[in-house]
Design a protein around this motif. Structure first.
Motif, PDB file in Angstrom:
ATOM      1  N   VAL A 115      -9.094  -8.262  -3.340  1.00 31.98           N
ATOM      2  CA  VAL A 115     -10.106  -7.409  -3.969  1.00 31.98           C
ATOM      3  C   VAL A 115     -10.975  -8.249  -4.895  1.00 31.98           C
ATOM      4  O   VAL A 115     -12.214  -8.147  -4.881  1.00 31.98           O
ATOM      5  CB  VAL A 115      -9.437  -6.262  -4.748  1.00 31.98           C
ATOM      6  N   GLU A 116     -10.335  -9.100  -5.689  1.00 31.93           N
ATOM      7  CA  GLU A 116     -11.071  -9.979  -6.603  1.00 31.93           C
ATOM      8  C   GLU A 116     -11.943 -10.963  -5.825  1.00 31.93           C
ATOM      9  O   GLU A 116     -13.102 -11.206  -6.188  1.00 31.93           O
ATOM     10  CB  GLU A 116     -10.085 -10.740  -7.481  1.00 31.93           C
ATOM     11  N   GLY A 153     -12.318 -10.589   1.569  1.00 34.89           N
ATOM     12  CA  GLY A 153     -11.495 -11.259   0.569  1.00 34.89           C
ATOM     13  C   GLY A 153     -10.641 -12.361   1.152  1.00 34.89           C
ATOM     14  O   GLY A 153     -10.552 -13.467   0.595  1.00 34.89           O
ATOM     15  N   ASP A 163     -14.105   0.075  -1.314  1.00 37.53           N
ATOM     16  CA  ASP A 163     -13.365   0.168  -0.058  1.00 37.53           C
ATOM     17  C   ASP A 163     -14.145   1.053   0.904  1.00 37.53           C
ATOM     18  O   ASP A 163     -14.364   2.240   0.617  1.00 37.53           O
ATOM     19  CB  ASP A 163     -11.979   0.752  -0.320  1.00 37.53           C
ATOM     20  N   ALA A 189     -13.212 -10.577  -2.856  1.00 33.90           N
ATOM     21  CA  ALA A 189     -14.304  -9.892  -2.144  1.00 33.90           C
ATOM     22  C   ALA A 189     -15.342  -9.296  -3.087  1.00 33.90           C
ATOM     23  O   ALA A 189     -16.463  -8.962  -2.650  1.00 33.90           O
ATOM     24  CB  ALA A 189     -13.727  -8.789  -1.261  1.00 33.90           C
ATOM     25  N   ALA A 190     -15.008  -9.163  -4.368  1.00 33.32           N
ATOM     26  CA  ALA A 190     -15.851  -8.418  -5.314  1.00 33.32           C
ATOM     27  C   ALA A 190     -17.316  -8.854  -5.352  1.00 33.32           C
ATOM     28  O   ALA A 190     -18.215  -8.003  -5.427  1.00 33.32           O
ATOM     29  CB  ALA A 190     -15.234  -8.484  -6.711  1.00 33.32           C
ATOM     30  N   HIS A 215     -10.312  -2.139   6.888  1.00 32.77           N
ATOM     31  CA  HIS A 215      -9.880  -3.424   6.327  1.00 32.77           C
ATOM     32  C   HIS A 215     -11.054  -4.360   6.058  1.00 32.77           C
ATOM     33  O   HIS A 215     -10.921  -5.577   6.134  1.00 32.77           O
ATOM     34  CB  HIS A 215      -8.860  -4.107   7.252  1.00 32.77           C
ATOM     35  N   HIS A 263       0.793  -1.226   0.000  1.00 32.30           N
ATOM     36  CA  HIS A 263       0.000   0.000   0.000  1.00 32.30           C
ATOM     37  C   HIS A 263       0.827   1.279   0.000  1.00 32.30           C
ATOM     38  O   HIS A 263       0.277   2.367  -0.211  1.00 32.30           O
ATOM     39  CB  HIS A 263      -0.956   0.003   1.195  1.00 32.30           C
ATOM     40  N   LEU A 293      -3.423  -7.829  -5.243  1.00 29.77           N
ATOM     41  CA  LEU A 293      -4.787  -7.427  -4.904  1.00 29.77           C
ATOM     42  C   LEU A 293      -5.764  -8.588  -5.074  1.00 29.77           C
ATOM     43  O   LEU A 293      -6.929  -8.402  -5.418  1.00 29.77           O
ATOM     44  CB  LEU A 293      -5.210  -6.238  -5.774  1.00 29.77           C
ATOM     45  N   ARG A 294      -5.290  -9.800  -4.791  1.00 32.70           N
ATOM     46  CA  ARG A 294      -6.171 -10.963  -4.903  1.00 32.70           C
ATOM     47  C   ARG A 294      -7.376 -10.852  -3.991  1.00 32.70           C
ATOM     48  O   ARG A 294      -8.469 -11.329  -4.313  1.00 32.70           O
ATOM     49  CB  ARG A 294      -5.383 -12.235  -4.589  1.00 32.70           C
ATOM     50  N   ARG A 326     -12.709  -4.838   3.176  1.00 29.08           N
ATOM     51  CA  ARG A 326     -12.555  -5.596   1.923  1.00 29.08           C
ATOM     52  C   ARG A 326     -11.507  -6.698   2.089  1.00 29.08           C
ATOM     53  O   ARG A 326     -11.682  -7.800   1.575  1.00 29.08           O
ATOM     54  CB  ARG A 326     -12.186  -4.650   0.778  1.00 29.08           C
ATOM     55  N   GLU A 327     -10.416  -6.399   2.824  1.00 24.66           N
ATOM     56  CA  GLU A 327      -9.428  -7.433   3.111  1.00 24.66           C
ATOM     57  C   GLU A 327     -10.045  -8.557   3.930  1.00 24.66           C
ATOM     58  O   GLU A 327      -9.770  -9.747   3.686  1.00 24.66           O
ATOM     59  CB  GLU A 327      -8.232  -6.847   3.870  1.00 24.66           C
TER      60      GLU A 327
END
Length: 296
Positions: free
Chosen positions: A266-267, A286, A276, A269-270, A280, A251, A263-264, A282-283
């Protein structure tokens, strides 16, 4: 100027080393305890988040040890963290605990203001020296997280209970009194070597649990009631993908130099969260998906 800063896991290790390397006098607050939390809770607003209360307590303990300046990172975005330094300074002032504040962040006023803040902390800037200090900071941050992972793995599988705790806790205590990045790195390597020599059951196939959540809550052992250590003592293999080094590399460094980022999460959690929203979140979502896919 005598600088202090709040705790968050092992952040004190690279931070103290950086200040030492740059010739800045500093004091590290004692590790957080119930007294730290009670002190911060006495002065912080009741509805404030728990990390704010603990960090206020840390800074008050640093002030009691002689510090007159606090250093905090700043942030932009939806999380309350971006307001921490201003709130901490106001709370400390109202409590009669005056301290100067230096906020290190990407400033809206431009690059010049960021440089001025760094100059306030480190004095007259010698750029090569600062670059060496930041390089050592990064190496120590990566090393401290690597040691944490080795500690957890060793504690889960150790044949003689208590060996991993004895080595790891001694390392953290010694780090308080170790000056400079070179000596800190040597101390870290010695602890790695000691943990690597612990007798372990390599045939063990432990239950695997992934720890997810907001960075302060998952990283700081006082905040989470030493959750990871407790699970490891039960023979559980613990994995946590949110770390200080991950935050620093992915970051800050990669973003600053426009390098490809991991950014795996992010994918993953999509389908559940497409933006965002801070903390944290989204982390958390995900990484939960990623752990589930890996059989945790």
């Amino acid at each position: 100027m005598i600088v202090t800063f709040p705790h968050m896991g092992n952040v004190f290790i690279p931070m103290k080393a950086l200040l030492d390397d740059m010739g800045v006098e500093s004091v590290v607050p004692p590790f957080s305890t119930r007294a730290t939390l009670e002190m911060g809770s006495r002065y912080a607003p009741e509805g404030a988040c728990l990390p704010l209360k603990i960090t206020v307590g840390n800074l008050m303990e640093g002030r009691a040890l002689g510090a007159d300046t606090m250093v905090m990172l700043g942030a932009w975005g939806p999380c309350r963290f971006g307001y921490y330094c201003q709130m901490q300074q106001e709370i400390l002032s109202e409590a009669g605990c005056q301290m100067n504040a230096i906020i290190l962040e990407a400033c809206a006023e431009g690059f010049g203001e960021s440089v001025r803040r760094v100059a306030r902390l480190f004095g007259r800037l010698a750029i090569p020296r600062l670059i060496r200090g930041l390089r050592a900071f990064t190496i120590l941050t990566l090393g401290a997280d690597r040691l944490e992972r080795l500690y957890r793995r060793t504690k889960t599988r150790e044949l003689r209970r208590g060996d991993a705790d004895r080595i790891y806790r001694a390392f953290r205590r010694e780090a308080f009194h170790t000056c400079g990045s070179a000596r800190m790195l040597s101390l870290l390597r010695d602890a790695e070597s000691s943990l690597g020599s612990v007798d372990t059951d390599e045939s063990a196939r432990p239950l695997r649990i992934g720890i997810v959540g907001e960075i302060y809550g998952t990283i700081d052992p006082f905040m989470n009631l030493e959750l990871e250590s407790r699970l490891c003592a039960m023979g559980v293999a613990v994995e946590r993908l949110v770390t200080v080094s991950e935050w620093l590399v992915e970051h800050i460094l990669k973003k600053a130099f426009h390098l490809p980022r991991d950014l795996r999460f992010v994918e993953a959690a999509a389908p559940y969260l497409g933006m965002d929203i801070g903390g944290h979140t989204r982390e958390t979502i995900g990484h939960t998906v990623m752990h589930a896919r890996e059989g945790y």
